[in-house]
Design an enzyme around this catalytic site. Sequence first.
Site, mmCIF file in Angstrom:
data_model
loop_
_atom_site.group_PDB
_atom_site.id
_atom_site.type_symbol
_atom_site.label_atom_id
_atom_site.label_comp_id
_atom_site.label_asym_id
_atom_site.label_seq_id
_atom_site.Cartn_x
_atom_site.Cartn_y
_atom_site.Cartn_z
ATOM 1 N N ARG A 161 -10.395 -9.759 35.484
ATOM 2 C CA ARG A 161 -10.411 -10.296 34.114
ATOM 3 C C ARG A 161 -9.812 -9.267 33.158
ATOM 4 O O ARG A 161 -10.401 -8.226 32.910
ATOM 5 C CB ARG A 161 -11.826 -10.655 33.667
ATOM 6 C CG ARG A 161 -11.857 -11.153 32.212
ATOM 7 C CD ARG A 161 -13.135 -11.886 31.845
ATOM 8 N NE ARG A 161 -14.303 -11.028 31.813
ATOM 9 C CZ ARG A 161 -15.514 -11.416 31.361
ATOM 10 N NH1 ARG A 161 -15.675 -12.670 30.927
ATOM 11 N NH2 ARG A 161 -16.539 -10.600 31.374
ATOM 12 N N ASP A 442 -23.896 -7.505 28.310
ATOM 13 C CA ASP A 442 -22.534 -7.076 28.018
ATOM 14 C C ASP A 442 -22.202 -7.470 26.582
ATOM 15 O O ASP A 442 -23.083 -7.823 25.797
ATOM 16 C CB ASP A 442 -21.531 -7.633 29.033
ATOM 17 C CG ASP A 442 -21.346 -9.145 28.938
ATOM 18 O OD1 ASP A 442 -21.927 -9.783 28.020
ATOM 19 O OD2 ASP A 442 -20.605 -9.698 29.768
#
Length: 540
Positions: A161, A442
Site C-alpha cells: 500500500r 494507526d
Amino acid sequence: MVSGVQIHSKLAEQAQAVILTEDALAFLAALHRTFESTRQSLLIAREEAQRRWDSGAPFDFPPETAHIRAEASWQCAPPAPGLEDRRVEITGPTDRKMVINALNSGAKTFMADFEDSSSPTFSNMVSGQLNLRDAIRREIDFDTGGKSYKLIEKPCVLIVRPRGWHLDEPRVTVDNAPVSGSLFDFGLYFYHNAKELVKRGFGPYFYLPKMEHYLEARLWNDVFNFSQSYIGLAHGTIRATVLIETLPAVFNMEEILFELRTHSSGLNCGRWDYIFSFIKKRRADRSAVLPDRKDVTMTVPFMDSYVRLLIQTCHRRKVAAMGGMAAQIPIKNDPAANDAVMEKVRLDKLREVLAGHDGTWIAHPLINKIALAVFNEHMLGPNQYHVRREDVKVAAVDLLNPRVPGTITDEGVRSNISTSLAYTSAWIGGNGCIPLNYLMEDAATAEITRVQLWQWVKYNSRLESGQYITAEYVEKLIDELAPDVKKIYPGVKEDNLKIAVDYLKGQIKKEWPSEFLTSDLMPYLAIADGAEPKWQKSAL
C-alpha cells in the site's frame, strides 16, 4: 545523479544506496513529469467538491457515468496468481521483523503498508523498500538478541500500500518540487521488484488508499500502463485493490472498478477511515454529528449500507469484496478478558463472511487462527463471487443516514483525547502503528478522534449528562490527560507530546478540520530528516 532530481536527506544511507539508484530515480522523475500536473488538478477538484458540499450540494452517484453503472456486461480482470483466495489478509508496517513475522503468519496475503500504519520518516520509507526487496528475493533473514528471523518455505503473497494522492514526499524533489508520496512508494517498489515477482510466479500487487473520485482511479490506471511499458512488462500484470474509505468514493465504486478493470483485484471496506471521512466531508451538516466512537459499529445504518453495496458491486464485476480490519490484539495474563475480545473478533468475521465478503483483515498474527476458522467454515470455495446480493437496494439516502444509536459521554471525549495525543506523539517520533488498550491503532483511528472532537465543539454538542462540549472543556481535558499519555504509551517523548497537545488544541477551534493530520505534521518529519519543506505550511 539524474538531472533535476535532488535527495534532501542523508539518512538510511545503506538503503539509499540500494534503492535510490540512478535508474530508479530516472523512473521516478519520468513518473513525476508525466503525472504530477494531473495529480495537482485532481487535488484542486477535491477542494472544489468540498466547497459545493459545504454549500448544500447533495452527495450522489455521478450522473455522467450512469451508463457505466447500467451496463451489465463488463467485468474486471480475473484474479492474478496468488490472489484467487484472500480469505485472511494481515497488514502492518514495513520494518524488517514485522515483514518476516507477517509473511510467516499463515494468512493468505500480507499488505505491507507505507501508509496509515507507517510514520513516513525517510528512513522508514527507504528502509521499508529495501526490506520488501530482500523479502521477495528471500534475502531478508537475520539474527538479533539471540533470536533468528527466517522466512518459511511458502510465505504470504505480498501486496503493497503506497501513500495516498494527497501526500508529498518532501525528501526527494524533481525540478524543485516534491514528488508524490504515492508515486515514490509505488515507483520504487515496482521498478525494483515487478519482474522478479513475475519470475517467481506472482506479480506487483497493490492496495490504493484515500481515493475520492473515479478520475483518481483513472490516474492510477494511466500510471500502471505507463510503468508497465517503461520496463517492458505486459499490460494487466499489475493488480490493485482499492480501499473504499472516503464518503465520495462510495458513490464512485462502479466507476472506480471500470477505470481499473484491466488491473483491478477488487475493493475493500476501509472502515475506520470511512467513518473519519463521513464526519469530515459532512463538516457543514449539523445533522451528521455522531456519538461516541465505540457506538459507530459496522451494523449502524450508514455503515451497513456501505458494506452491502460494496459486496454487490464487486461481485457484479467478478472481483473480491474484502472486509475490514480486526484491530484487536491478544490480552496477556487475563484469559477471561482475552476470551471476550477474541469472541468479538469471531463475531465480526462471521458477520463479514455471511454478508458475502471474500476475505478480511487482521492486525496481529495470533488473530489469524480465529479469522481463518470462520472463513473456512462458511466459505468453502476460494471466494464468494457467486453471492451476487441481488437483494440489495441501496440509495444515496441510505449511505448518508446519520442516525446512530448512542450518546456522547465524558469517557468518550477522554478516550478520543488520549488516543489522539498518544498516536500523534508516536507518529511524530517515527512510529505509525501502536498498541493502545489492546487495539493496534494507526492513523485512521487518530483521525476519527480528531474530527469527532472538532465536530462536537463546532456544533456545541452535549454530553449525556447535559453539559455542553466547548473548546474550553476539551482544552481543560487535554491538559489533564496529557501527563498520563506516557502511561498508556511509554515511548512518547516530551517534545513530541507538546506538539500533539498544541496541534489538537488548534484543531478543535478551527472553522473546518484539516484534511489530514499526516499532511499537517509532515514538516516535522522532513526537518528531522534534514529536509526543509519550504513549500509546506504547518497547520499549527
